[in-house]
Design a protein around this motif. Structure first.
Motif, mmCIF file in Angstrom:
data_model
loop_
_atom_site.group_PDB
_atom_site.id
_atom_site.type_symbol
_atom_site.label_atom_id
_atom_site.label_comp_id
_atom_site.label_asym_id
_atom_site.label_seq_id
_atom_site.Cartn_x
_atom_site.Cartn_y
_atom_site.Cartn_z
ATOM 1 N N MET A 125 41.407 75.657 19.792
ATOM 2 C CA MET A 125 42.728 75.140 19.414
ATOM 3 C C MET A 125 42.602 73.698 18.925
ATOM 4 O O MET A 125 42.034 72.847 19.606
ATOM 5 C CB MET A 125 43.687 75.215 20.617
ATOM 6 N N ASN A 126 43.117 73.450 17.710
ATOM 7 C CA ASN A 126 43.176 72.086 17.179
ATOM 8 C C ASN A 126 44.117 71.270 18.045
ATOM 9 O O ASN A 126 45.168 71.737 18.457
ATOM 10 C CB ASN A 126 43.691 72.147 15.733
ATOM 11 N N GLU A 127 43.761 70.049 18.327
ATOM 12 C CA GLU A 127 44.608 69.206 19.181
ATOM 13 C C GLU A 127 45.801 68.635 18.435
ATOM 14 O O GLU A 127 46.672 68.028 19.032
ATOM 15 C CB GLU A 127 43.776 68.074 19.796
ATOM 16 N N LYS A 128 45.839 68.832 17.114
ATOM 17 C CA LYS A 128 46.958 68.288 16.335
ATOM 18 C C LYS A 128 48.126 69.282 16.302
ATOM 19 O O LYS A 128 47.961 70.484 16.453
ATOM 20 C CB LYS A 128 46.506 67.945 14.917
ATOM 21 N N TYR A 129 49.318 68.704 16.063
ATOM 22 C CA TYR A 129 50.541 69.484 15.990
ATOM 23 C C TYR A 129 50.970 69.663 14.532
ATOM 24 O O TYR A 129 50.705 68.828 13.679
ATOM 25 C CB TYR A 129 51.689 68.771 16.708
ATOM 26 N N LEU A 183 55.024 71.305 17.303
ATOM 27 C CA LEU A 183 56.090 70.385 17.694
ATOM 28 C C LEU A 183 57.335 70.877 16.967
ATOM 29 O O LEU A 183 57.437 70.757 15.746
ATOM 30 C CB LEU A 183 55.754 68.956 17.280
ATOM 31 N N VAL A 184 58.249 71.482 17.698
ATOM 32 C CA VAL A 184 59.422 72.109 17.103
ATOM 33 C C VAL A 184 60.656 71.269 17.396
ATOM 34 O O VAL A 184 60.861 70.828 18.540
ATOM 35 C CB VAL A 184 59.614 73.543 17.630
ATOM 36 N N MET A 228 54.346 59.960 16.388
ATOM 37 C CA MET A 228 53.260 60.878 16.755
ATOM 38 C C MET A 228 52.302 61.101 15.592
ATOM 39 O O MET A 228 51.550 62.078 15.575
ATOM 40 C CB MET A 228 53.849 62.231 17.184
ATOM 41 N N LYS A 229 52.306 60.177 14.624
ATOM 42 C CA LYS A 229 51.596 60.417 13.379
ATOM 43 C C LYS A 229 50.120 60.765 13.593
ATOM 44 O O LYS A 229 49.570 61.647 12.925
ATOM 45 C CB LYS A 229 51.699 59.211 12.452
ATOM 46 N N CYS A 263 55.080 60.031 6.097
ATOM 47 C CA CYS A 263 53.837 60.204 6.856
ATOM 48 C C CYS A 263 52.616 60.497 5.976
ATOM 49 O O CYS A 263 51.500 60.583 6.493
ATOM 50 C CB CYS A 263 54.007 61.337 7.871
ATOM 51 N N GLY A 264 52.840 60.677 4.672
ATOM 52 C CA GLY A 264 51.717 60.965 3.789
ATOM 53 C C GLY A 264 51.247 62.404 3.833
ATOM 54 O O GLY A 264 50.077 62.686 3.545
ATOM 55 N N PHE A 265 52.141 63.325 4.183
ATOM 56 C CA PHE A 265 51.796 64.743 4.204
ATOM 57 C C PHE A 265 52.106 65.384 2.849
ATOM 58 O O PHE A 265 52.822 64.823 2.021
ATOM 59 C CB PHE A 265 52.578 65.481 5.301
#
Length: 542
Positions: free
Chosen positions: A1-5, A30-31, A65-66, A90-92
């Motif tokens: 599991m990746n630790e990122k959300y 993260l919902v 939480m970036k 956030c640069g996504f």
């Protein structure tokens, strides 16, 4: 599991495929949703109660939480602009905020289309403060009908309706404005013709069609989608024309990196866009019927783009479409099966019982049953797509089997209403609300000739005896009516013939009091199985 959300906007049922896709890709979720009790909130790894309209609040949460976030995503909500706003902060990867706004506000959308000569209806923008100015004789007299009015910033057909004449204008516009978050509506020419839903992925200068469905819209003056079926039955010529117009609309809005969905019609003047949204479709299409029909996980592919990754399965499974003079190189991930979604609805009242849900779920080819109401809920004849009572989804390699299975499952589900409820009485007595002439329609819209035969039969047979099978009473009478009813192919809102309706009543109410035949038949024609169950229950509860 990746630790990122992955930040997912929305915790309703339509967002469940997004939560599942994130997990399958190895990310935590993260919902966010303004409703902490939303059905999928419990499935989030982390949930935060933030209103999806609150872009600043969403951005503040994302920035806090970036370092833990990998991207932001939504599906089946009307908040693609919120996604793009957060992504820019956030640069996504996402469509630009400006493009997402163009696809969220129908007046901005229509303005883009007008500027770039993309085929769509002529329109006027009406704000809450503008309404009175449209009532001035010099303006009002120039409005032609029919018109369609809708909020500029809502979904699910809330506040959307056909304005058939000048008497309906003020009420309709005020309703549309009431449903708008910004107090603004759009008034546009009515487009007559079959309607389609198209989902797509916009990636690296290409456009990939990921779902093309026929929409089944009924019950004027409202636009109630009673289901959709994919793949479409449209001709290849019409399909390519619709896709080309859709592609031109995508370019006009400036959508470049993510998904786009269209509600679009084929009119006598060619393809015309109803609207384009910068998100995956709701209504069970992107997350259910398309994956069933294509064996392709569209949500996962779209999410990979939002993560800045290549959607390798999309690229591997798509095939090119030869559509000349298109602003994109166009592909499609085709369907090799048919998936059909059908809704069931109710006449007004309060639910006392629901029958045959488990039976419907066990019907061949049924994949899902999604009830939206339960015992003690108040229901109404729908005026938008949120007020339906539930949905059935089927899949089969055979088009006819998928459609028949969906409609057959719906026809077996019966909602029984509590007796002596004013809204039910008003409906069965044929009372219409102001500015809703001929709405809601009768359950069985039969010919005047058949109606006359029913009236004559009722005079000759004035009483249905206690505990007598009502189907036998009518169909074993050897009357002209019995023959005509056997031949009658008219079905009610939920795909039931008159014969099936009477047999259902007998199975639910084998014991019943004496019925006045004339009243019983009127309740049958007006309210179907619900009407005659209600008549029985009102007598029993005197």
């Amino acid at each position: 599991m990746n630790e990122k959300y992955i930040l997912i906007l929305g915790a309703g049922l339509m967002q469940r495929p997004a939560i599942e896709a994130a997990r399958e890709l190895g990310y935590k979720t993260l919902v966010v949703d303004g409703n902490p009790s939303a059905v999928c909130a419990v499935y989030a790894d982390k949930f935060e109660p933030v209103d999806l309209k609150d872009r600043e609040g969403l951005a503040k949460l994302a920035l806090s939480m970036k370092s833990e976030l990998a991207g932001v995503f939504t599906a089946g909500t009307d908040f693609s602009a919120s996604v793009s706003y957060v992504a820019e902060k956030c640069g996504f990867v996402a469509h630009s905020f400006e493009a997402a706004l163009n696809a969220s506000d129908k007046t901005l959308m229509r303005s883009c289309f007008r500027k770039d000569s993309v085929s769509s209806p002529e329109f006027l923008r009406i704000s809450r403060n503008d309404i009175v100015s449209y009532l001035k004789p010099e303006v009002f007299s120039k409005i032609t009908y029919p018109k369609v009015v809708k909020p500029v910033d809502n979904m699910g057909a809330r506040g959307c309706r056909l304005i058939r004449n000048e008497k309906e204008f003020l009420f309709s516009v005020e309703e549309a404005v009431r449903y708008s978050r910004t107090g603004t509506a759009i008034l546009e020419d009515y487009m007559d013709g079959p309607e389609f839903s198209i989902d797509s992925v916009v990636y690296d200068g290409t456009l990939t069609i990921t779902g093309f469905a026929d929409r089944h819209i009924y019950y004027s003056p409202y636009f109630i989608e009673m289901g959709h079926t994919m793949p479409t039955l449209a001709s290849i010529e019409d399909k390519y024309s619709l896709i080309k117009t859709f592609a031109n609309g995508i370019k006009s809005l400036g959508l470049t990196a993510g998904v786009a969905k269209a509600d679009i019609k084929m009119t006598k003047n060619g393809a015309m866009i109803g609207e384009i949204a910068a998100r995956l479709s709701g209504g069970y299409m992107s997350g259910w019927t398309y994956p069933y029909a294509s064996s392709f996980n569209l949500t996962k592919a779209a999410m990979l783009i939002s993560l800045g990754k290549e959607p390798s399965d999309l690229i591997k499974n798509r095939v090119p479409l030869d559509i000349p003079d298109c602003p994109f190189k166009v592909y499609e991930v085709p369907c090799n099966k048919t998936s059909a979604e059908r809704a069931w609805i109710s006449i007004p009242g309060k639910i006392s019982n629901i029958y045959n849900l488990a039976k419907a779920e066990c019907e061949p080819f049924v994949k899902n049953i999604f009830p939206r109401v339960t015992k003690n809920d108040s229901v109404d004849f729908p005026r938008n797509n949120v007020e339906k009572c539930g949905n059935v989804i089927t899949v089969s390699e055979d088009y006819g089997l998928a459609v028949h299975a969906a409609e057959n499952a719906v026809s077996s589900i019966v909602i029984r209403l509590e007796p002596n409820i004013a809204s039910t009485d008003d409906f069965l007595d044929g009372k219409c609300k102001m500015f809703e002439d001929l709405f809601p329609p009768d359950a069985f819209e039969i010919s005047s000739s058949l109606l006359s035969d029913i009236e004559n039969f009722s005079k000759l047979n004035p009483v249905i005896a206690k505990n007598l099978s009502v189907a036998s009473f009518i169909f074993e009478s050897r009357s002209k009516l019995a023959d005509k009813l056997r031949e009658c192919i008219v079905k009610d809102y939920n795909y039931r013939t008159i014969e099936k309706t009477l047999n259902l009543f007998d199975s639910i109410c084998p014991e019943h009091p004496n019925f006045n035949t004339e009243i019983f038949m009127k309740r049958l024609i007006r309210g179907g199985i619900q009407g005659i169950l209600y008549y029985n229950d009102c007598i029993q509860n005197k």
